[in-house]
Structures are given as C-alpha cells and as structure tokens.
Design a protein around this motif. Structure first.
Motif, PDB file in Angstrom:
ATOM      1  N   ALA A   1      -3.189  -8.370 -51.768  1.00  0.00           N
ATOM      2  CA  ALA A   1      -1.772  -7.998 -51.711  1.00  0.00           C
ATOM      3  C   ALA A   1      -1.572  -6.617 -51.094  1.00  0.00           C
ATOM      4  CB  ALA A   1      -1.170  -8.037 -53.114  1.00  0.00           C
ATOM      5  N   GLN A   2      -2.533  -5.724 -51.296  1.00  0.00           N
ATOM      6  CA  GLN A   2      -2.422  -4.365 -50.754  1.00  0.00           C
ATOM      7  C   GLN A   2      -2.645  -4.325 -49.247  1.00  0.00           C
ATOM      8  OE1 GLN A   2      -5.227  -2.056 -53.017  1.00  0.00           O
ATOM      9  NE2 GLN A   2      -4.110  -2.324 -54.947  1.00  0.00           N
ATOM     10  N   GLY A   3      -3.290  -5.348 -48.711  1.00  0.00           N
ATOM     11  CA  GLY A   3      -3.539  -5.395 -47.273  1.00  0.00           C
ATOM     12  C   GLY A   3      -4.757  -4.586 -46.860  1.00  0.00           C
ATOM     13  N   GLU A   4      -5.013  -4.568 -45.567  1.00  0.00           N
ATOM     14  CA  GLU A   4      -6.175  -3.856 -45.044  1.00  0.00           C
ATOM     15  C   GLU A   4      -5.978  -2.346 -45.136  1.00  0.00           C
ATOM     16  OE1 GLU A   4      -7.975  -7.018 -41.838  1.00  0.00           O
ATOM     17  OE2 GLU A   4      -6.463  -5.594 -41.120  1.00  0.00           O
ATOM     18  N   SER A   5      -7.099  -1.649 -45.343  1.00  0.00           N
ATOM     19  CA  SER A   5      -7.041  -0.200 -45.513  1.00  0.00           C
ATOM     20  C   SER A   5      -8.366   0.412 -45.081  1.00  0.00           C
ATOM     21  CB  SER A   5      -6.756   0.146 -46.978  1.00  0.00           C
ATOM     22  OG  SER A   5      -7.823  -0.299 -47.804  1.00  0.00           O
ATOM     23  N   GLN A   6      -8.555   1.667 -45.436  1.00  0.00           N
ATOM     24  CA  GLN A   6      -9.792   2.375 -45.111  1.00  0.00           C
ATOM     25  C   GLN A   6     -11.020   1.643 -45.640  1.00  0.00           C
ATOM     26  OE1 GLN A   6     -10.579   5.252 -43.444  1.00  0.00           O
ATOM     27  NE2 GLN A   6     -12.735   5.182 -44.042  1.00  0.00           N
ATOM     28  N   ASP A   7     -10.895   1.046 -46.813  1.00  0.00           N
ATOM     29  CA  ASP A   7     -12.063   0.398 -47.419  1.00  0.00           C
ATOM     30  C   ASP A   7     -11.871  -1.089 -47.705  1.00  0.00           C
ATOM     31  OD1 ASP A   7     -10.246   0.727 -49.425  1.00  0.00           O
ATOM     32  OD2 ASP A   7     -11.534   1.926 -50.729  1.00  0.00           O
ATOM     33  N   VAL A   8     -10.897  -1.714 -47.064  1.00  0.00           N
ATOM     34  CA  VAL A   8     -10.686  -3.159 -47.229  1.00  0.00           C
ATOM     35  C   VAL A   8     -10.368  -3.779 -45.870  1.00  0.00           C
ATOM     36  CG1 VAL A   8      -9.299  -4.982 -48.291  1.00  0.00           C
ATOM     37  CG2 VAL A   8      -9.836  -2.913 -49.594  1.00  0.00           C
ATOM     38  N   GLU A   9     -11.053  -4.881 -45.566  1.00  0.00           N
ATOM     39  CA  GLU A   9     -10.835  -5.585 -44.292  1.00  0.00           C
ATOM     40  C   GLU A   9     -10.818  -7.088 -44.559  1.00  0.00           C
ATOM     41  OE1 GLU A   9     -10.980  -6.079 -39.869  1.00  0.00           O
ATOM     42  OE2 GLU A   9     -10.386  -4.482 -41.226  1.00  0.00           O
ATOM     43  N   PHE A  10     -10.006  -7.825 -43.799  1.00  0.00           N
ATOM     44  CA  PHE A  10      -9.925  -9.280 -43.923  1.00  0.00           C
ATOM     45  C   PHE A  10     -10.489  -9.943 -42.665  1.00  0.00           C
ATOM     46  CE2 PHE A  10      -5.688  -8.407 -46.294  1.00  0.00           C
ATOM     47  CZ  PHE A  10      -6.376  -8.023 -47.429  1.00  0.00           C
ATOM     48  N   LYS A  11     -11.173 -11.060 -42.864  1.00  0.00           N
ATOM     49  CA  LYS A  11     -11.609 -11.909 -41.758  1.00  0.00           C
ATOM     50  C   LYS A  11     -11.319 -13.360 -42.142  1.00  0.00           C
ATOM     51  CE  LYS A  11     -13.390  -8.696 -39.107  1.00  0.00           C
ATOM     52  NZ  LYS A  11     -12.713  -8.317 -37.845  1.00  0.00           N
ATOM     53  N   SER A  12     -10.770 -14.109 -41.209  1.00  0.00           N
ATOM     54  CA  SER A  12     -10.441 -15.507 -41.498  1.00  0.00           C
ATOM     55  C   SER A  12     -11.692 -16.338 -41.740  1.00  0.00           C
ATOM     56  CB  SER A  12      -9.641 -16.114 -40.340  1.00  0.00           C
ATOM     57  OG  SER A  12      -8.420 -15.433 -40.162  1.00  0.00           O
TER      58      SER A  12
END
Length: 263
Positions: free
Chosen positions: A110-121
């Motif tokens: 919910a917080q989305g991508e950031s300095q320490d979080v990334e999403f990949k399909s």
C-alpha cells in the motif's frame, strides 16, 4: 569477509592477552590439580601444590610448561574471538531479518515503491508479450544489487507498479519445479551465479499469500563488499537511490565504494 577480518584484527590483541592469562591462571592450575591426584605428588595438599606451581611459574621456573599453557590459552582466546564475531554477526542479521518480517506485507504494498521497497510483476513471465522471457531476471538482479550495495531493501515479486497483485502462478509454470521451492532455487542460483556465491546468504526469500495470490518477498541485507552484476560480459555497479536503482559510472562507483566500504 573483509569486514569480518577487520573486526578480528581490531580485537585480536585483547583476545590473545585474555587467552594467555586463561592458560596460565586457569588451564595450568587445573592441570596441576589433576596431576596432584593422578601422580600422588608429595605435597601437603592439592591447593598447596597448585599454588606453589603457580608461584614457581611466575618466578620463571619451568618456562617450557608456562610457555605451553600461554600458547594454548592464546590459541583458545583467538578462536573464541573468531567464534564470537561470527555468532554476533549472525545474530545481527537475524535481528534485521526479524524486524523486516515484522512489517506487514500488505502495508508495504500500500505504501508503494520507496528507497527500500521495489515491485516486480514477475521473474520470467512477460505479461506484455504473454510468454516466457528469461531476460526479465536481469532487472530483478539489478534491484537486488542496488539494495545490497546500499542499506538493504525488500523486493516483492508478483506485484506490479500499480500495487496490484498479479501473483506467481505464471512464473511457476516457467519452472521445472513449479512451486515455491523451485522459484526460490532459481532466485538463489541466479544470485550466486550473477552476484557471487558469498552474497547469497545476504538474500532471504519468503512467500506470502495476499488476496488468494502468492507473492515472493526477497529481503536483501547490506552486503559486506561491493556487488557487481555482470551484463554482457561487463561488470556493472548498481545502487538504490530513492525509488530507483541507478547504474553508477566509474567515478560515482569509486566514490561510493570508498565511502561505503572504507579500508
């Protein structure tokens, strides 16, 4: 490994001295105490014999015996220090991993991508072309390298850029072992091959079920050395910066490395 050796070098004098003292004032008296009863030594008591031997050693008598226990104690002290450092480092990594796992995965999404979080399909399944595309592994490794070279981070596979859960089912079908185990094996093998076998322990793979869909959570801890990703035969240095992973040029890479891993 360099960090480990640096810590060992910094504390070895204390460990050596402590070990020598233990050898002279613990190991030697214990041996003398046992010898008193085994060899029926002529003395008033075991305590008297042990104390007389200890006093003699301090006065320079039986130097070979004193040297033996000093060396033995010193070796034990050094090995104890190495063991302690290893355990302490392991506990530090476990503590970090525990703190990361305590974060709710749905809240992370919910917080989305950031300095320490990334999403990949996905890892291998190309949703745009609806086919297997193994080249998609490269962006995953690029992100992990960026996290490893920075302060660590979390990569969620099975979540697209819009924070929508797409799951891992399509990826599973691209594997020989079409389940979590097969997926984890592919990731760890890719990390070991492309980033380094010594880096694999700094990458942890966890699975979650969100909205009936499975997603993969890869937690990367800060690496003990610079991590390079080989692309077309050329080593590249990636660094996480904000919500993106940058490919640093030579000058930027050298500056960051000298700051992040000072000699």
């Amino acid at each position: 490994m360099k960090r480990f050796l640096k810590i060992v070098v910094s504390i070895w004098p204390f460990a050596l001295v402590a070990g020598i003292l233990m050898g002279l004032f613990v190991l030697r008296p214990i041996n003398d105490f046992v010898a008193f009863y085994e060899h029926e030594v002529q003395a008033d008591s075991a305590t008297h014999y042990v104390m007389s031997e200890l006093a003699g050693g301090l006065q320079g008598k039986k130097p070979a015996k004193s040297a033996f226990y000093a060396v033995a104690g010193g070796i034990i002290g050094l090995f104890s220090a190495i063991f302690y450092i290893g355990i302490n480092d392991r506990n530090r990594r476990i503590k970090r991993l525990t703190a990361e796992l305590a974060k709710d995965v749905e809240a992370l999404i919910a917080q989305g991508e950031s300095q320490d979080v990334e999403f990949k399909s996905s890892l291998r399944w190309d949703f745009k072309e609806n086919r297997i595309n193994k080249s998609l592994e490269a962006p995953v490794l690029k992100t992990l390298a960026g996290f490893l070279n920075a302060s660590g981070g979390t990569l969620l596979i099975g979540v697209d850029d819009n924070c929508s859960i797409v799951g891992l089912e399509k990826d599973y079908q691209t594997l020989r072992k079409k389940n979590r185990d097969g997926f984890e094996q592919v990731i760890i093998a890719a990390v070991a091959t492309k980033l380094g076998g010594d880096i694999a322990p700094f990458v942890q793979v966890v699975f979650h079920c969100v909205s009936t869909q499975e997603i993969c959570r890869i937690i990367a801890s800060p690496a003990p050395r610079p991590v390079y990703l080989d692309i077309d035969g050329s080593p590249r240095f990636f660094l996480r910066s904000g919500a993106t992973t940058r490919d640093l040029n030579v000058r930027e890479g050298i500056e960051w490395i000298t700051t992040r891993w000072p000699k």
